[in-house]
Design an enzyme around this catalytic site. Sequence first.
Site, mmCIF file in Angstrom:
data_model
loop_
_atom_site.group_PDB
_atom_site.id
_atom_site.type_symbol
_atom_site.label_atom_id
_atom_site.label_comp_id
_atom_site.label_asym_id
_atom_site.label_seq_id
_atom_site.Cartn_x
_atom_site.Cartn_y
_atom_site.Cartn_z
ATOM 1 N N ASN A 9 0.863 -1.178 0.000
ATOM 2 C CA ASN A 9 0.000 0.000 0.000
ATOM 3 C C ASN A 9 0.901 1.230 0.000
ATOM 4 O OD1 ASN A 9 -1.806 2.039 0.536
ATOM 5 N ND2 ASN A 9 -2.378 1.320 2.581
ATOM 6 N N TRP A 10 1.027 1.858 -1.139
ATOM 7 C CA TRP A 10 1.952 2.998 -1.276
ATOM 8 C C TRP A 10 1.373 4.278 -0.672
ATOM 9 C CZ3 TRP A 10 4.014 2.255 -7.021
ATOM 10 C CH2 TRP A 10 4.637 0.999 -7.108
ATOM 11 N N LYS A 11 0.116 4.250 -0.315
ATOM 12 C CA LYS A 11 -0.558 5.417 0.279
ATOM 13 C C LYS A 11 -0.356 6.662 -0.612
ATOM 14 C CE LYS A 11 -0.192 3.214 4.731
ATOM 15 N NZ LYS A 11 -0.183 3.299 6.164
ATOM 16 N N HIS A 94 -9.542 0.839 4.876
ATOM 17 C CA HIS A 94 -8.271 1.063 5.589
ATOM 18 C C HIS A 94 -8.531 2.030 6.750
ATOM 19 C CE1 HIS A 94 -4.227 2.411 6.480
ATOM 20 N NE2 HIS A 94 -3.815 1.296 5.902
ATOM 21 N N GLU A 96 -6.976 4.488 7.789
ATOM 22 C CA GLU A 96 -6.807 5.913 7.447
ATOM 23 C C GLU A 96 -8.058 6.445 6.754
ATOM 24 O OE1 GLU A 96 -3.005 5.467 5.493
ATOM 25 O OE2 GLU A 96 -2.159 4.942 7.443
ATOM 26 N N GLU A 168 -5.568 -5.260 10.714
ATOM 27 C CA GLU A 168 -4.636 -4.131 10.818
ATOM 28 C C GLU A 168 -4.906 -3.339 12.094
ATOM 29 O OE1 GLU A 168 -2.548 -3.088 6.957
ATOM 30 O OE2 GLU A 168 -4.159 -1.661 7.308
ATOM 31 N N GLY A 174 2.229 2.182 10.758
ATOM 32 C CA GLY A 174 3.146 3.316 10.597
ATOM 33 C C GLY A 174 3.859 3.726 11.871
ATOM 34 N N SER A 214 3.329 -2.163 10.394
ATOM 35 C CA SER A 214 4.779 -2.167 10.633
ATOM 36 C C SER A 214 5.450 -3.482 10.261
ATOM 37 C CB SER A 214 5.082 -1.779 12.086
ATOM 38 O OG SER A 214 4.612 -0.462 12.349
ATOM 39 N N GLY A 236 4.814 1.305 4.777
ATOM 40 C CA GLY A 236 6.130 1.953 4.658
ATOM 41 C C GLY A 236 7.167 1.125 3.914
#
Length: 263
Positions: A9-11, A94, A96, A168, A174, A214, A236
Amino acid sequence: MPTPLVAGNWKMNTTVTEAEALAASLRRELDGLPGVEVALCPPFVSLERVARALEGSSLKVGAQNMHHEDKGAFTGEVSPTMLQGMCQIVILGHSERRNLFGETDELVNRKVRKALEVGVRPILCVGERLEERQQGREEAVVSQSLSACLDGVASPDGLPHGMVVADEPVWAIGTGLAATSEQAQAMSALIRRLLADRYGRQGAEAVPVLYGGSVTPANVAEFVSQPDIDGALVGGASLDAQQFAEIVRITAKTRSSPLVRLG
Ligand code: PGA
């Protein structure tokens, strides 16, 4: 056991040029690697170029979100039909999206149903916040959220074909503070039981359950050696080609071990 899956997931990272270069270098590292599925999830604006960079390879393309309507007056949104043919996977719910953009279980449920309807595999994310875990409510929170997100989700034969679920924990995303493998296995086993209640044992066992939060090359083996963890959703570390490729290779190798299969 389902084929293991590792999704990056490159966000909101990478320009179009950077995304294309990262995809090309991951193709060189990972194309044709047996025993694992790999999906790259760049920002919307890079989807087409990444899809082209991966064309004819074993790597798949995923989106990070989508709207649940086919088209209309929804400024700034991207529809399922726009993703069809370009993406095989879409990350939905997600944390976020939930915490920063107000997405509810009910909305995520609509998106999941729509993704399956148009033939894009949803990675449905669920996970508790730190205070919920500190209060010992993590299982109740995840059970309730998963059940709401899966309401009415089934193919005509009653099975959740194409479904992927990612555990998650919000506090692990993160932060560099991953869950322990025991915590992640306990949550994945709970997710598997809830899937079995809904779809039967066979249905539940066909759904890859991923851990995210993470994940690094140093800790991924601990997760994917657990019986109920079929892969990883990586944030990340997915922006670094060497690290992500290493995570994928370790996953393929660990999940093919007979010890894992015996659970
Ligand atoms: P992280 O993100 O690997 O950077 O913790 C995971 C995710 O958000 O899916």
